[in-house]
Design an enzyme around this catalytic site. Structure first.
Site: not given
Ligand code: BES
Ligand code: ZN
Ligand code: MN
Length: 502
Positions: A265, A270, A277, A288, A347, A351
């Site tokens: 990835k 992000d 966010k 990220d 967000d 995936r």
């Molecule tokens: N890049 C983030 C996950 C992340 C968060 C990595 C903090 C490292 C530190 C990912 O893209 C994300 O935002 N995931 C969301 C998914 C949710 C919206 C289903 C998350 O983890 O909140």
């Molecule tokens: Zn992300």
């Molecule tokens: Mn994200």
């Protein structure tokens, strides 16, 4: 004749002095060559050790300044811990890290490290050297002020490891050093700010591996559009900076040997997109692309050490931004596989990037195994913190191999479950699946999502959201990013791809 090996580190100019380092086992006096060196000082070891509280335990140190009878300006006595038991690779590596911290603090310009172990191996020496290099790493290229400790040190530090007669030390060091190089590349890519490292800039960094014999292809949005990569491209829509998909191939084994594939990835930043966010810690989202960085670092390591494996690295590089052109919650996307995806949360973009990168990889390369690395879910950080990455797999053998590689490399993984009950979390009202499953089991529902795009190939997913960056300092890393995944997957390749018969 003792075998000698020199390691140099570039530093800023300052004074020069010489340092000798010896190790003493727990509750012992200096023995062997360390004993000879100590004897020349004429000092009373028992008395000094007792008054300084030195017991030979790891972390114990005696710093003898201007020792009589020695040419060195300083004699550093370090605790080695229990005698006799051979140290593990990771223990040697950690020892190298703490050794470097000690050396740096003395500001010596020339260092002789005397290793006189009963069970010393070339591999142990190589791990020690690796630990020093990993600890030495700093990301300070954007600092213009030079007030810190390192800039007060000598320009180069010449470290000589004096390890007696040992077979194959040079080869062991070169081999281990290749992996260090890969780890450091991954760290730097993650540390670079997002204004400097966009998808195009990342791709050109990866392209640099061509010099090492890695075949590189860079796909543009037009290329990806032709392939039908509607999931990856949707994420990129809100950004001014165009997406890239980089394919790296290292062919070190027989032609026709099915490759092992690594997929990363690479979200260079992000924001969360329209599902934006909160502001706190958003700057961390420059990291990220840690999965893509690890895959790139791994390909570098494999090429540098000329690994006898056919390996493919595929990284999806995008930026996730809110914009008038950005994708939205409610959108329904068609992935390269043909599956439709309802966007619940923009967000949950990683995936979507991986969906197309994974499908493309298995479709084109028919790999015998496919492993992806991703900073995929915040829930991973909540579950496992910084000490283990999450492992998800559709194949128990592969999972076991990855767990073993984790233990051996010190980059540990912990397997989490998957299954039909979790699949329910990503059922969509309007499309084949949806991209977010809510808070419960957030890391698992993300893995369930990815599994849809693996086409049954033996697959492992490693969620490095907690381990890729932001971990507390360790013996071998004081940088924000860790380069997690390079040493793990290099070890996996060694043990399961290169050690096979035939
Ligand atoms: N890049 C983030 C996950 C992340 C968060 C990595 C903090 C490292 C530190 C990912 O893209 C994300 O935002 N995931 C969301 C998914 C949710 C919206 C289903 C998350 O983890 O909140
Ligand atoms: Zn992300
Ligand atoms: Mn994200």
């Amino acid at each position: 004749m003792p075998r000698e090996l020199a390691i140099s580190f570039a530093q800023q100019p300052r004074r020069t002095s010489a340092l000798t380092v010896i190790y003493v086992a727990e509750d012992k006096s200096p023995e062997g060559r360390a004993g000879e060196i100590w004897a020349r000082t004429g000092l009373d070891f028992q008395r000094i050790a007792a008054s300084a509280g030195f017991g030979g335990r790891p972390g114990n140190a005696l710093d003898i300044i201007a020792p009589q009878g020695l040419e060195s300006d300083r004699l550093l006595v370090l605790g080695r811990g229990g005698q006799g038991d051979a140290l593990s690779d990771t223990a040697w590596c950690d020892r190298g890290g703490s050794l470097w911290a000690r050396i740096e603090a003395t500001r010596a310009a020339t260092v002789t490290v005397v290793l006189d172990e009963p069970k010393l191996s070339a591999r142990g020496v190589a791990e020690l050297a690796a630990g020093m290099r990993l600890r030495h790493y700093r990301f300070d290229k954007y600092r213009t002020a030079s007030g810190d400790a390192r800039s007060a040190g000598p320009e180069t530090v010449e470290v000589t490891i004096s390890a007696g007669r040992l077979e194959g030390v040079d080869a062991a060091i070169a081999d281990r050093d290749a992996v260090v190089e890969g780890t450091l590349l991954a760290r730097t890519l993650v540390n670079e700010p997002p204004n400097v490292l966009g998808p195009v800039e990342f791709a050109s960094q990866a392209n640099g591996l061509a010099d090492l014999g890695v075949a590189i292809e860079v796909l543009t949005p037009e290329d990806m559009d032709k392939l039908g990569m509607g999931a990856l491209l949707a994420v990129a829509k809100g950004s001014e900076r165009p997406a890239r998909l980089v394919v790296m191939q290292w062919n070190g084994a027989r032609k026709g040997d099915a490759p092992v594939a690594f997929v990363g990835k690479g979200v260079v930043f992000d924001t969360g997109g329209i599902s934006i966010k909160p502001g706190a810690s958003m700057q961390d989202m420059k990291g990220d692309m840690g999965g893509a960085a690890a895959v790139t670092g791994l390909m570098k390591a494999l090429a540098l050490r000329k690994a006898r494996v056919n390996a493919v690295g595929v990284i999806g590089l995008v930026e996730n931004m809110p914009d008038g052109k950005a994708y939205r919650p409610g959108d329904i996307l068609t992935a390269m596989s043909g599956k439709t995806i309802e966007v619940i949360n923009t967000d949950a973009e990683g995936r979507l990037v991986l969906a197309d990168a994974l499908w493309y990889t298995q479709d084109r390369f028919k790999p015998r195994a496919m492993i992806d690395l991703a900073t995929l879910t915040g829930a991973m950080l909540v579950a496992l913190g910084h000490d283990h990455a999450g492992l998800f797999s559709n194949d128990d053998t592969l999972a076991g191999q990855l767990q073993a590689a984790g233990m051996a490399s010190g980059e540990k993984v912990w397997r989490l479950p998957m299954g039909p009950a979790y699949e329910k979390l990503i059922e969509s009202r309007f499309a084949d699946i949806k991209n977010a499953g809510g808070r419960p089991a957030g890391s698992i529902s993300a893995a369930q999502f990815l599994q849809h795009f693996t086409n049954g190939v033996p697959w492992g997913h490693i969620d490095i959201a907690g381990t890729g960056f932001g971990a507390p300092n360790s013996e071998i890393n004081t940088s924000w990013s860790s380069g997690f995944g390079v040493a793990l997957l290099d070890r996996f390749v060694r043990e399961t791809c290169e050690n096979r018969e035939g």
